[in-house]
Design a protein around this motif. Structure first.
Motif, PDB file in Angstrom:
ATOM      1  N   VAL A 271     -26.552  17.310  10.418  1.00 14.20           N
ATOM      2  CA  VAL A 271     -26.531  18.328  11.478  1.00 14.20           C
ATOM      3  C   VAL A 271     -25.096  18.582  11.938  1.00 14.20           C
ATOM      4  O   VAL A 271     -24.682  19.736  12.118  1.00 14.20           O
ATOM      5  CB  VAL A 271     -27.417  17.895  12.657  1.00 14.20           C
ATOM      6  N   LEU A 272     -24.313  17.501  12.105  1.00 15.74           N
ATOM      7  CA  LEU A 272     -22.936  17.695  12.569  1.00 15.74           C
ATOM      8  C   LEU A 272     -22.136  18.508  11.549  1.00 15.74           C
ATOM      9  O   LEU A 272     -21.395  19.421  11.911  1.00 15.74           O
ATOM     10  CB  LEU A 272     -22.258  16.346  12.808  1.00 15.74           C
TER      11      LEU A 272
ATOM     12  N   LEU B 270     -23.161  22.048  11.907  1.00 15.66           N
ATOM     13  CA  LEU B 270     -22.524  22.656  13.078  1.00 15.66           C
ATOM     14  C   LEU B 270     -21.083  23.037  12.759  1.00 15.66           C
ATOM     15  O   LEU B 270     -20.612  24.118  13.115  1.00 15.66           O
ATOM     16  CB  LEU B 270     -22.551  21.687  14.260  1.00 15.66           C
TER      17      LEU B 270
ATOM     18  N   ILE C  71     -27.967  12.798  11.495  1.00 17.52           N
ATOM     19  CA  ILE C  71     -26.870  13.145  12.411  1.00 17.52           C
ATOM     20  C   ILE C  71     -25.708  13.748  11.625  1.00 17.52           C
ATOM     21  O   ILE C  71     -25.170  14.804  11.980  1.00 17.52           O
ATOM     22  CB  ILE C  71     -26.399  11.902  13.198  1.00 17.52           C
TER      23      ILE C  71
END
Lengths: 110, 98, 158, 188
Positions: free
Chosen positions: D8-9, D12, D5
């Motif tokens: 990926v964050l 982003l 998580i």
């Protein structure tokens, strides 16, 4: 947590995630803004509700579930308003929809 | 287990939506994508609360749902009326699609 | 007065459910204070614009919600199939739909129901006509036969 | 899972930041920075800094988007294109960045329980909160009570800034009304 609740939670979560993915995929794949609105609608209604219901099964009869219900109601009540506001703003400035037969459009947009 | 899979699905969906927000092409596509991104963040926060075993974090998800809605409305009010104060109808058509 | 009481009670319940603190006297008294301030501000706002939207939950509305949820699920599956199909047989339409609801609340419920159902989005509202974007011809036809509109009218929303 | 998580964050965030840098369209930059705030707040939640995440959501995604939109009503929608490349800003940014990174070398490791800041007074706060203040959330107790004057000062600064912004934005609106209807801009 009982086994039944765990299985139900898993099913709802999986189904919700699939719908969220389909909605996002549609947001990428569909040809123009107006059709993409519908894809975003899938994420906001069924995808979101199914995932939150799945989490309610995980939470059980606690305040957690109450909060999840609040989140769900809030989004279900506000998302059509937000969607309409975007669509209306685009329509007002005359963003032309893709593939709509010309007799459907108002005089000024043809 | 399923929760982890669903979270991964959410993350993938967020990537796709971000791609749409960056690609556009019209401003409205971007607003729609950012709004949809916000909905997914709400879901992700809720899922993260369960993953870490502390569902109290739902308060933040709730706050997000509110902020996301208000933010979208502010943006669109700006679109239609060109300022955030009192609406004046004559300004509505000033915006072109891109 | 009754209005203020109902609002105060529901706000207090809301506060308790969200915070989850049922015992600490300090926190409970702070919560009560915030409820009182909110009710006072809401009553002042009432005096200013005089519009009250009452929340109503009765059997016809609940029946409508259940019907709407089923419709939404059906429409979701239709649109999902459309997105996943390799050809994407879109036939977008802009149709005009008459809103026959006598009250503003009824019109709003109808417009929001249309938007909430994937496949149809209310794009504009002129007086009593909606401009609706539908993603396929079939969705547009389903809307113009007026089933949803009749159901909202039958709610008799005040 | 947590690692995934976070990665990926962060990814982003990186993509959004680059997209903001690349665009010349200020409105797009505003929208994307709203998304950036949402993502970074999610990242803060996963780092267990819930109070900071709360602030980031309310201020970053909510208020500052509105403020930037308010600013956009006063200015043009497109960034001016800089014709020639200038070296001095790049030099300033690089030197400052290098100094900041040099400064972090002396900092304790992330999450180190023996960091000086955690040894001196924090144990006292943690031990005392329940009996002294009787509020379940330690962060709230520290901010609003132990460091109450500090917080009052910060709030005063933010309030002043808010009033300043309102004065600036509000004056423009009165001028508009005096000038009658505004010329529509077509540069969007």
């Amino acid at each position: 947590m009982s086994l039944l609740a765990a299985i139900l939670a898993g099913m709802f979560l999986a189904a919700g995630a699939i719908f969220v993915l389909i909605g996002s995929f549609g947001l990428w794949r569909l040809p123009d803004f107006y059709t993409r609105l519908h894809a975003a609608g899938i994420t906001d209604t069924l995808g979101l509700s199914l995932m939150l219901v799945g989490m309610m099964f995980l939470g059980g009869w606690t305040l957690v579930t109450v909060k999840l219900v609040f989140i769900m109601l809030l989004i279900l009540l506000t998302s059509p308003t937000a969607t309409h506001a975007v669509a209306n703003a685009a329509y007002t400035v005359g963003l032309r929809p893709f593939g709509v037969p010309p007799e459907d459009l108002a005089e000024k947009d043809r | 287990m399923m929760l982890a899979a669903a979270t991964v699905g959410l993350l993938v969906a967020m990537l796709i939506v971000l791609a749409r927000a960056i690609a556009g092409p019209s401003l409205y596509d971007r607003v729609l994508a950012v709004n949809s991104f916000g909905t997914k963040i709400v879901l992700l926060l809720a899922a993260m609360g369960f993953l870490s075993g502390r569902p109290d974090f739902l308060d933040i998800a709730l706050l997000y749902a509110l902020i996301n809605f208000i933010g979208t409305l502010a943006v669109l009010k700006f679109f239609r009326y060109r300022h955030l104060g009192v609406a004046s109808p004559s300004d509505g058509k000033a915006e072109t699609t891109r | 007065m009754l209005h203020a009481l109902v609002m105060g009670t529901s706000l207090a319940v809301f506060w308790l459910l969200l915070s989850g603190y049922f015992t600490s006297s300090l926190l409970l008294s702070l919560g009560a204070l915030s409820v009182v301030v909110t009710v006072y501000l809401a009553l002042r706002a009432d005096k200013h614009d005089g519009e009250r939207v009452a929340l109503r939950v009765d059997p016809p509305l609940v029946r409508y919600w259940i019907w709407l949820v089923i419709e939404i699920v059906k429409a979701n599956i239709d649109v999902a199939k459309l997105i996943l199909s390799p050809t994407m047989a879109l036939s977008p339409r802009m149709v005009r739909v008459k809103a026959t609801q006598p009250t503003d609340v009824g019109v709003v419920i109808y417009a929001n129901s249309i938007t909430l159902t994937p496949g149809t989005v209310t794009v504009d509202i002129d007086d009593d006509e909606f401009v609706v974007h539908a993603i396929t011809q079939a969705m547009a036809d389903g809307l113009t036969d007026g089933d949803m509109g009749d159901r909202v009218t039958a709610l008799g929303a005040r | 899972m947590e690692l995934l998580i976070n990665t990926v964050l962060l990814g982003l965030l990186g993509i959004t930041a680059i997209a903001i840098l690349m665009t010349r369209h200020l409105f797009v930059a505003t929208m994307l920075s709203g998304g950036y705030s949402l993502t970074s707040a999610a990242l803060l939640v996963s780092l267990d800094a819930v109070d900071v995440a709360f602030t980031e959501a309310a201020v970053g995604a909510g208020v500052s988007t509105v403020l930037m939109l308010g600013t956009l009503t006063l200015t043009r929608r497109r960034e001016k294109v800089q014709k020639e490349f200038r070296w001095s800003p790049l030099l300033v940014v690089t030197v400052t960045g290098a100094l900041l990174i040099y400064g972090t070398v002396d900092m304790p490791a992330f999450g180190d329980p023996n960091a000086p800041a955690l040894l001196h007074i924090v144990p006292e706060y943690i031990a005392g909160t329940r009996d002294d203040i009787q509020i379940p959330n330690i962060v709230t107790a520290i901010l609003a009570s132990y460091r109450g004057y500090d917080t009052l000062g910060e709030t005063a600064v933010i309030f002043t800034a808010g009033v300043g912004v309102l004065l600036l934005l509000g004056r423009r609106r009165e001028e508009d009304e005096e000038a009658g209807t505004r010329r529509p801009e077509r540069d969007a």
